[in-house]
Write a protein that holds these residues in place. Structure first.
Motif, mmCIF file in Angstrom:
data_model
loop_
_atom_site.group_PDB
_atom_site.id
_atom_site.type_symbol
_atom_site.label_atom_id
_atom_site.label_comp_id
_atom_site.label_asym_id
_atom_site.label_seq_id
_atom_site.Cartn_x
_atom_site.Cartn_y
_atom_site.Cartn_z
ATOM 1 N N SER A 78 10.650 -14.857 -11.405
ATOM 2 C CA SER A 78 10.062 -13.515 -11.502
ATOM 3 C C SER A 78 8.828 -13.516 -10.599
ATOM 4 N N TYR A 79 8.950 -12.897 -9.443
ATOM 5 C CA TYR A 79 7.883 -12.902 -8.442
ATOM 6 C C TYR A 79 7.472 -11.447 -8.193
ATOM 7 N N VAL A 80 6.362 -11.029 -8.795
ATOM 8 C CA VAL A 80 6.029 -9.604 -8.866
ATOM 9 C C VAL A 80 4.604 -9.354 -8.389
ATOM 10 N N ALA A 81 4.415 -8.290 -7.622
ATOM 11 C CA ALA A 81 3.092 -7.853 -7.163
ATOM 12 C C ALA A 81 2.863 -6.412 -7.601
ATOM 13 N N ARG A 82 1.799 -6.187 -8.364
ATOM 14 C CA ARG A 82 1.455 -4.821 -8.766
ATOM 15 C C ARG A 82 0.779 -4.089 -7.625
ATOM 16 N N ILE A 83 0.861 -2.759 -7.656
ATOM 17 C CA ILE A 83 0.254 -1.986 -6.572
ATOM 18 C C ILE A 83 -0.787 -1.017 -7.132
ATOM 19 N N LEU B 17 0.860 -1.186 0.000
ATOM 20 C CA LEU B 17 0.000 0.000 0.000
ATOM 21 C C LEU B 17 0.898 1.238 0.000
ATOM 22 N N ILE B 18 0.607 2.191 -0.889
ATOM 23 C CA ILE B 18 1.322 3.466 -0.880
ATOM 24 C C ILE B 18 0.285 4.580 -0.944
ATOM 25 N N GLU B 19 0.401 5.531 -0.016
ATOM 26 C CA GLU B 19 -0.572 6.642 0.006
ATOM 27 C C GLU B 19 0.083 7.907 0.546
ATOM 28 N N GLU B 20 -0.482 9.030 0.143
ATOM 29 C CA GLU B 20 0.061 10.320 0.588
ATOM 30 C C GLU B 20 -0.133 10.493 2.081
ATOM 31 N N ALA B 21 0.848 11.153 2.727
ATOM 32 C CA ALA B 21 0.799 11.373 4.179
ATOM 33 C C ALA B 21 1.115 12.834 4.473
ATOM 34 N N MET C 286 11.343 -2.396 -4.526
ATOM 35 C CA MET C 286 10.209 -1.618 -5.028
ATOM 36 C C MET C 286 10.710 -0.283 -5.585
ATOM 37 N N PRO C 287 10.519 -0.021 -6.876
ATOM 38 C CA PRO C 287 10.860 1.296 -7.423
ATOM 39 C C PRO C 287 9.943 2.376 -6.846
ATOM 40 N N LYS D 67 0.755 4.749 -9.775
ATOM 41 C CA LYS D 67 1.222 4.665 -11.163
ATOM 42 C C LYS D 67 2.691 5.041 -11.291
ATOM 43 N N GLU D 68 3.203 5.727 -10.284
ATOM 44 C CA GLU D 68 4.596 6.184 -10.340
ATOM 45 C C GLU D 68 5.538 5.326 -9.502
ATOM 46 N N ALA D 69 4.985 4.353 -8.776
ATOM 47 C CA ALA D 69 5.803 3.478 -7.929
ATOM 48 C C ALA D 69 5.496 2.015 -8.255
#
Length: 451
Positions: free
Chosen positions: A446-451, A305-309, A337-338, A399-401
């Motif tokens: 290749s073990y990848v999870a989209r966010i 999870l990524i969100e503004e703080a 994680m980029p 979309k940017e991470a």
């Protein structure tokens, strides 16, 4: 057609160099290493396995920290050259027992003799350990494996008290042990590399297993071996064999999309009872390669999870849960994680009592890295990261991470459920009872999870 072959250390030292045709400049090793080194320093990923510099094609593979490189000016199949480099590394390991910088330096006469038999004037002759025994006469100088870093395949089979003998697969196939005795034993490794892509909501989008059954025999006299696999094993999407004499297997069956076998394997009774018969050649070799896209239970679940703080700030929460039994332990886990390109700082918060974990923010390529020494089955681990930005985000942060990628090794565990039911060796006498080691390992491809 190969012009040059050389082996470099991680520092760029030239350990082995063989020029077969004189078509490429002698400084090619230095040119290659500079290119590979600056590739990473420029914030890029690892250098690609094939690239061209000033009309010279460079092919390379990395094996236990060593760079095996081939050069040529002509247009050759990249997959052929990369496979050749892997096979050369395997043959050298068969002869020296241990593949390392130290063992190469101590055995350079043997290695050069071997390379002259493998490649003649740039053309490949053979990569068979068995065939080379007739032409290579130097004896290997044995290197003590106990002093080496655990980079080889033996290192991945350490599982608590059930630890496999660490030096057993680091023996030369041609050198006798002290006293002239030879320990009779055989190793069968089922190695699976899995590729999984998760959607942002946790659903599996794609999943695939690339597996191989590797064998290394130290049996004298080359006795015949029978290797029995699961009786409910099916090959092909139809769920049956090519002869399809029985009904499709029920739930829980192992269904492989396709497979291929080593030339020494006889399949006389494979369709009847899933048994492989073979006389193993010297050295390490793949008995069977297989691919499976049937749905399987992934060993790890990743939630991110990524969100503004607040202004110019954001928070990332990554959770990793092990979905395998508690008696299994995964090791050497790395999560990456980029982050958005305008990230300037990242501070990390690990769960209370976290041991053997490390975190890092790579500013050059804006990447978050989280390493875990081990994860016990059934456990869950969480990382929180507070990000600071140099500018406000004008788009959706997700979309940017990302995406989140993960690498790991799980000894004594495989997700396909392919099993070696028994390993039978043709007896020479009633007292002949060699050691048999059957081991499993699962690794991330290749073990990848989209966010």
């Amino acid at each position: 057609m190969i012009s040059q072959f050389f082996v470099l250390s991680q520092r760029g030292d030239n350990i082995v160099f063989r020029d077969y045709r004189g078509e490429v400049a002698k400084g090619s090793a230095e040119i290659f290493f500079r290119k590979v080194k600056f590739w990473k320093e420029d914030g890029q990923e690892e250098a690609p396995p094939v690239f061209n510099v000033d009309g010279v094609n460079y092919f390379h593979v990395k094996v236990v920290g060593l760079l095996f490189v081939a050069t040529t000016r002509v247009n050759v199949s990249p997959s052929l050259v990369l496979e050749l480099l892997q096979r050369i590394a395997r043959v050298i390991k068969d002869y020296l027992g241990v593949l390392s910088e130290d063992s190469l330096r101590k055995n350079f006469v043997l290695v050069y003799e071997m390379l002259d038999e493998v490649i003649d004037f740039g053309y490949v002759q053979t990569t068979s350990t068995e065939v080379l025994k007739s032409y290579v006469f130097n004896e290997p100088i044995v290197v003590d494996a106990a002093r080496l870093q655990p980079l080889g395949p033996a290192a991945i089979f350490m599982q608590g008290t059930k630890r496999m003998p660490g030096t057993a697969v680091t023996k030369s196939v041609v050198a006798n042990e002290p006293g002239g005795r030879k320990r009779e034993e055989i190793f069968v490794d089922i190695i699976e590399k899995i590729s999984v892509t998760f959607s942002s909501s946790g659903y599996i989008l794609t999943s695939e297993i690339d597996g191989t059954i590797q064998m290394k025999s130290y049996l004298s006299g080359n006795p015949e071996i029978r290797l029995a696999l699961n009786e409910d094993l099916s090959i092909g999407r139809g769920g049956g064999t090519i002869y399809d004499y029985r009904s499709s297997s029920g739930s829980g069956a192992v269904i492989l999309d396709d497979c291929n076998f080593h030339e020494s394997v006889r399949l006389d009774s494979f369709d009847m009872d899933r048994t492989l018969s073979l006389v193993p050649p010297d050295g390490e070799f793949p008995v069977m390669n297989y691919r499976m896209t049937q749905e399987f239970k992934p060993p790890f679940r990743i939630n991110c999870l990524i969100e503004e703080a607040g202004q110019l700030k954001a928070e990332v929460i990554i959770k990793v849960r092990a979905e395998f039994p508690s008696n299994i332990t995964a090791n050497t886990i790395a999560v990456q994680m980029p982050l958005p390109k305008y990230t300037t700082r990242a501070s990390f918060e690990l769960e209370p009592g976290a041991v053997g974990q490390r975190t890092d923010f790579k500013e050059a390529n804006k990447k978050l890295e989280w390493g875990l020494k081990k994860i016990v089955g059934g456990s869950e681990h969480t990382l929180r990261a507070k990000l600071t930005f140099s500018q406000e985000s004008h788009a959706n942060l997700t979309k940017e991470a990302g995406p989140v990628s993960m690498t790991f090794t799980i000894p004594m565990y495989n997700v396909s459920r392919l099993q070696v039911k028994y390993l039978q060796i043709a007896k020479k006498s009633s007292s002949y009872n060699p050691y048999r080691w059957v081991r499993y390992v699962t690794q991330a491809n290749s073990y990848v999870a989209r966010i």
